[in-house]
Write a protein that holds these residues in place. Structure first.
Motif, short mmCIF file in Angstrom:
data_model
loop_
_atom_site.label_atom_id
_atom_site.label_comp_id
_atom_site.label_asym_id
_atom_site.label_seq_id
_atom_site.Cartn_x
_atom_site.Cartn_y
_atom_site.Cartn_z
N GLY A 1 -30.24 32.87 33.29
CA GLY A 1 -30.87 33.43 34.48
C GLY A 1 -31.60 32.35 35.28
N ASP A 2 -31.66 32.54 36.60
CA ASP A 2 -32.42 31.62 37.44
C ASP A 2 -33.90 31.72 37.11
OD1 ASP A 2 -29.99 31.13 38.65
OD2 ASP A 2 -30.43 32.30 40.45
N THR A 3 -34.61 30.59 37.13
CA THR A 3 -36.02 30.62 36.75
C THR A 3 -36.76 29.43 37.33
OG1 THR A 3 -37.49 30.97 34.85
CG2 THR A 3 -35.77 29.30 34.61
N VAL B 1 -40.25 22.86 37.37
CA VAL B 1 -38.80 22.72 37.27
C VAL B 1 -38.14 24.03 37.67
CG1 VAL B 1 -36.87 22.13 35.77
CG2 VAL B 1 -39.12 21.11 35.36
N LYS B 2 -37.17 23.96 38.59
CA LYS B 2 -36.35 25.12 38.93
C LYS B 2 -35.01 24.99 38.22
CE LYS B 2 -38.33 26.26 43.44
NZ LYS B 2 -38.05 26.52 44.89
N LEU B 3 -34.59 26.07 37.56
CA LEU B 3 -33.36 26.06 36.77
C LEU B 3 -32.47 27.22 37.19
CD1 LEU B 3 -35.08 25.43 33.33
CD2 LEU B 3 -33.69 23.77 34.56
N GLN B 4 -31.17 26.98 37.17
CA GLN B 4 -30.21 28.01 37.54
C GLN B 4 -29.54 28.59 36.29
OE1 GLN B 4 -27.62 25.86 40.27
NE2 GLN B 4 -28.78 26.63 42.02
N PHE C 1 -38.44 34.29 31.22
CA PHE C 1 -37.77 32.99 31.15
C PHE C 1 -37.02 32.95 29.82
CE2 PHE C 1 -38.55 28.55 29.36
CZ PHE C 1 -37.38 28.03 29.89
N ARG C 2 -35.69 32.79 29.90
CA ARG C 2 -34.86 32.83 28.71
C ARG C 2 -33.99 31.58 28.63
NH1 ARG C 2 -30.87 36.78 29.18
NH2 ARG C 2 -30.61 36.77 26.92
N ASN C 3 -33.87 31.05 27.43
CA ASN C 3 -32.87 30.02 27.20
C ASN C 3 -32.45 30.02 25.74
OD1 ASN C 3 -34.38 28.19 25.55
ND2 ASN C 3 -35.20 27.13 27.33
N VAL C 4 -31.41 29.26 25.46
CA VAL C 4 -30.99 29.00 24.09
C VAL C 4 -31.24 27.51 23.85
CG1 VAL C 4 -29.10 29.01 22.43
CG2 VAL C 4 -29.25 30.82 24.15
N THR C 5 -32.09 27.22 22.88
CA THR C 5 -32.45 25.85 22.55
C THR C 5 -31.73 25.44 21.26
OG1 THR C 5 -34.61 25.89 23.64
CG2 THR C 5 -34.36 24.36 21.81
#
Length: 229
Positions: free
Chosen positions: A66-68, A82-85, A108-112
């Motif tokens: 997701g955009d964040t 930081v802007k992330l797409q 805010f979601r990511n896979v680390t």
């Protein structure tokens, strides 16, 4: 702009007194997969919330869901916004501790993905023929983002019915679903293997096989792969 500056200054002040924890003790990082090569964490930070100051002891790759927009406050450094797409994938070298603050009204979601064998992989010989490319597929694309620690990272986008043609995996690889996926893997000598993944799901796959991948769903499919040498 003033609000963002205020947030950065506030985080800078917090850094000096923030308790430090290991990544496994940071409550927004959820361990979902672990083996000798990787530790995979699903990260979810609620709107306008901070993580704890936590350590990254290994190099890692993260896939944004997701955009964040976040503030990254690395210990003993000035915070950076930081802007992330959606689907943006980056590499971060160890070792450091930081706080991440979610500036948006959405989680805010990511896979680390921690590279457990980073020490040896940093010194591995060149393995891949190309470390950046855009390959046009039947009904989709493969974008090779980069090669770090000997690992080649690519993003695939497939329209319904789109196909990744027959290809061989010598080493293991990790698949990370950016969107929800309904895909079929046709493995040479074994036949079709359907799979359903939710956004953020990860799957570790062994090497030494050839296959095609087909998007059998009704929506575009987006996923990232980490191919190990």
């Amino acid at each position: 702009m003033k609000r963002c500056l205020f947030i950065c200054l506030a985080l800078f002040a917090v850094q000096a007194t923030a308790p430090e924890v290991e990544i496994t003790a940071e409550p927004h990082h959820h361990l979902t997969l672990e083996n000798k090569s990787v530790r995979v964490f699903n990260v979810e930070v609620p709107p306008h919330t901070d993580t704890l100051m936590h350590w990254h002891r290994h190099d890692y790759i993260y896939v944004t869901l997701g955009d964040t927009e976040v503030v990254n406050a690395v210990k003993d450094k000035a915070p950076v916004t930081v802007k992330l797409q959606d689907g943006e994938t980056r590499f971060s070298p160890a070792t450091f501790a930081h706080i991440a603050r979610n500036l948006t009204d959405q989680p805010f979601r990511n896979v680390t993905i921690e590279i457990v064998e980073d020490e040896s992989l940093r010194h591995s010989a060149a393995y891949w023929d190309e470390d950046r490319a855009l390959n046009i597929l039947h009904g989709g694309t493969q974008q090779i983002f980069f090669v770090k620690d000997g690992i080649r990272v690519s993003e695939f986008e497939l329209q319904p019915g789109g196909v990744v043609p027959m290809h061989h995996h010598t080493g293991p690889h990790l698949l990370v679903a950016v969107s929800d996926l309904d895909i079929r893997s046709d493995v040479e000598g074994q036949g079709p293997m359907p799979g359903h993944f939710k956004s953020g799901d990860s799957k570790w796959l062994p090497g030494n096989y050839s296959h095609t991948i087909t998007n059998t769903g009704t929506k575009a499919a987006k996923f990232v792969t980490l191919e190990f040498p």
